[in-house]
Design an enzyme around this catalytic site. Structure first.
Site, PDB file in Angstrom:
ATOM      1  N   SER A  62       0.820  -1.207   0.000  1.00 22.60           N
ATOM      2  CA  SER A  62       0.000   0.000   0.000  1.00 22.60           C
ATOM      3  C   SER A  62       0.853   1.256   0.000  1.00 22.60           C
ATOM      4  CB  SER A  62      -0.900   0.012   1.233  1.00 22.60           C
ATOM      5  OG  SER A  62      -0.107   0.189   2.409  1.00 22.60           O
TER       6      SER A  62
ATOM      7  N   CYS B 136      -2.264  -6.149  -9.005  1.00 20.79           N
ATOM      8  CA  CYS B 136      -1.530  -4.884  -8.943  1.00 20.79           C
ATOM      9  C   CYS B 136      -1.808  -4.023 -10.162  1.00 20.79           C
ATOM     10  CB  CYS B 136      -0.027  -5.155  -8.836  1.00 20.79           C
ATOM     11  SG  CYS B 136       0.461  -6.017  -7.320  1.00 20.79           S
TER      12      CYS B 136
ATOM     13  N   GLU C 208       6.640  -0.531  -5.107  1.00 23.92           N
ATOM     14  CA  GLU C 208       5.469  -0.618  -5.967  1.00 23.92           C
ATOM     15  C   GLU C 208       4.248  -0.544  -5.068  1.00 23.92           C
ATOM     16  OE1 GLU C 208       2.593  -3.494  -8.355  1.00 23.92           O
ATOM     17  OE2 GLU C 208       4.688  -4.160  -8.376  1.00 23.92           O
TER      18      GLU C 208
END
Length: 457
Positions: free
Chosen positions: A207, A262, A228
């Site tokens: 997150s 993702c 990421e």
């Protein structure tokens, strides 16, 4: 202190593990540092072969891994786990290792030898997420080990068995135990280790809040970070698109894995001339899904990994509908109990004032908006705090690349979506994070350049 994996299948406690005390974590770090020097001294070809053997050993466990994943995070067993992508990524990184890590020879004459070598950072911490726990981990684990680093792997509490599986497989294949360790750490111990410079590089997938915590912990240490974080990936269907292919791929990209991808598609912009037909076809696809127990081979849509994740999506969806969005999927066709099992939903009449079009949903809901032209689509795609991928649908490669040049994102796809190409750098911008994995650039981020200026006397 323990961590628990609450299974989304039935709410039971599936796995419990003790976290390491700080003293135990420090001892693990010390062992890794000692082992890393010997590991880095091995020939590159040997490290490549051992990592490839470890990957194969994970594949041999796949029949056991698939139901474990269903119990841990809810993905239906019909999809067969992650070994295809896991193997593809590791294999590609093994294949390019010699080239990616090759010294850059500047001069080797009677007077001088000048060369730039790529050397391992040392000890790398990989903090992996639960949604694709094997594939996201191998993105860094394989090239980090091949490059000569030691790796400590910390998985999300939702998928605690994944790290154990990977480390056991790599150890059985011959990778030394202290070179690749699975660790269970609480947030505070993780932050304290980073702040104490226990690691030379940290790769985190998770997150935005988690990324901020990593940056805060590393502040002033000069520890390298690869982050990421969140995403709100758009798809844009142009007036000349192959409509059937666009609908099939984008809706699958929005709903697969219960939307917990993702680079899943979270918002779709369709040229007004195709809008009605796109929505009609999308609704038909979603109405064909079967929501249910992921252990049932007939299930196509399993539960979300955790009840609180499902509740967050319910909240976004309900709020959008209250603000005027139109819901196209009938709740009576997807009975749920208000827990982790969440019905899919397609929304139209949405705006960027709604959270469902701005905040990461990470669930089986997608908003679809009509657009008049490329300029409007570009403006809307860029109207986001995130920038991981974007998916463009057109027959015109030149047009797609021109639009891609104007989109603030890490990757742009044409006529595909929700895929990670190991030959290309996996990266993002804005609140999605920084750094880059896989490809030659991935190796560059997992090593440092070291220059040799040798004067021959």
């Amino acid at each position: 202190m323990t961590i628990q994996c609450i299974s989304p299948i039935d709410g039971s406690v599936y796995v419990t593990r003790e976290v390491l005390l700080r003293t135990q974590a420090d001892e693990a770090v010390a062992r890794a540092r000692l082992a890393q020097k010997k590991w880095a001294a091995r020939p590159l070809s040997e490290r490549i072969a051992l990592v490839q053997a470890g990957v194969a050993a994970v594949g041999a466990m796949n029949d056991e891994i698939v139901p474990e994943l269903a119990w841990q995070m809810g993905r239906p067993i019909r999809y067969g786990g992650e070994f295809g992508g896991f193997s593809e990524r590791a294999t590609y990184m093994a294949q390019i290792a010699q080239e990616a890590l090759a010294p850059i020879e500047i001069e080797d004459s009677d007077a001088f030898r000048r060369v730039i070598k790529r050397v391992p950072h040392g000890l790398i911490l990989v903090v992996a997420p639960w949604n694709y726990p094997f594939m996201t981990a191998i993105n860094t684990v394989a090239p980090a080990l091949i490059a000569g680093n030691a790796v400590m792997l910390k998985h999300a509490s939702q998928t605690p068995l994944v790290g154990e599986r990977m480390v056991a497989a790599f150890y059985a294949a011959g990778v030394p135990a202290d070179v690749f360790q699975n660790v269970f750490l609480d947030h505070q111990t993780t932050s304290d280790l980073i702040a104490s410079r226990a690691f030379e590089f940290v790769n985190f997938t998770g997150s935005v809040g988690g990324g901020r915590a990593m940056e805060a912990a590393a502040s002033g240490t000069f520890t390298g970070l690869g982050l990421e974080l969140g995403g709100k990936d758009p798809g844009y269907v142009m007036d000349d698109a192959n409509l059937d292919a666009a609908v099939d791929t984008l809706i699958d990209g929005a709903m697969f894995n219960s939307g917990q991808c993702c680079c899943g598609i979270e918002r779709i912009y369709v040229h007004e001339s195709l809008f009605d037909a796109f929505v009609e076809k999308a609704v038909a696809i979603v109405n064909g899904y079967k929501l249910g127990n992921p252990l049932d081979p007939e299930t196509t849509l399993g539960p979300m990994a955790n009840v609180r994740f499902a509740d967050a999506v319910r909240s976004q969806t309900a709020e959008a509908i209250a603000a005027g969005a139109r819901a196209h999927i009938d709740p009576t066709d997807f009975p749920e109990d208000g827990g982790a099992y969440l019905m899919p939903q397609i929304l139209t009449n949405v705006t960027h004032e709604m959270r469902v079009m701005r905040e990461e949903s990470f669930g089986p809901v997608v908003g679809i908006m009509p657009v008049k032209d490329d300029a409007e689509a570009i403006r809307l795609m860029n109207d986001s705090d995130f920038g991981l991928t974007a998916s463009l649908w057109t027959q015109d490669t030149v047009r797609a690349e021109a639009i891609a040049d104007k989109i603030d994102t890490g990757t742009v796809f044409m006529n595909r979506a929700d895929y990670l190409d190991p030959g290309l750098c996996w990266t993002g911008c804005k609140d999605t994070g920084r750094g880059g994995g896989l490809s030659i650039i991935g190796y560059h981020n997992l090593t440092r350049p070291k220059s040799y200026h040798l004067k021959k006397v």
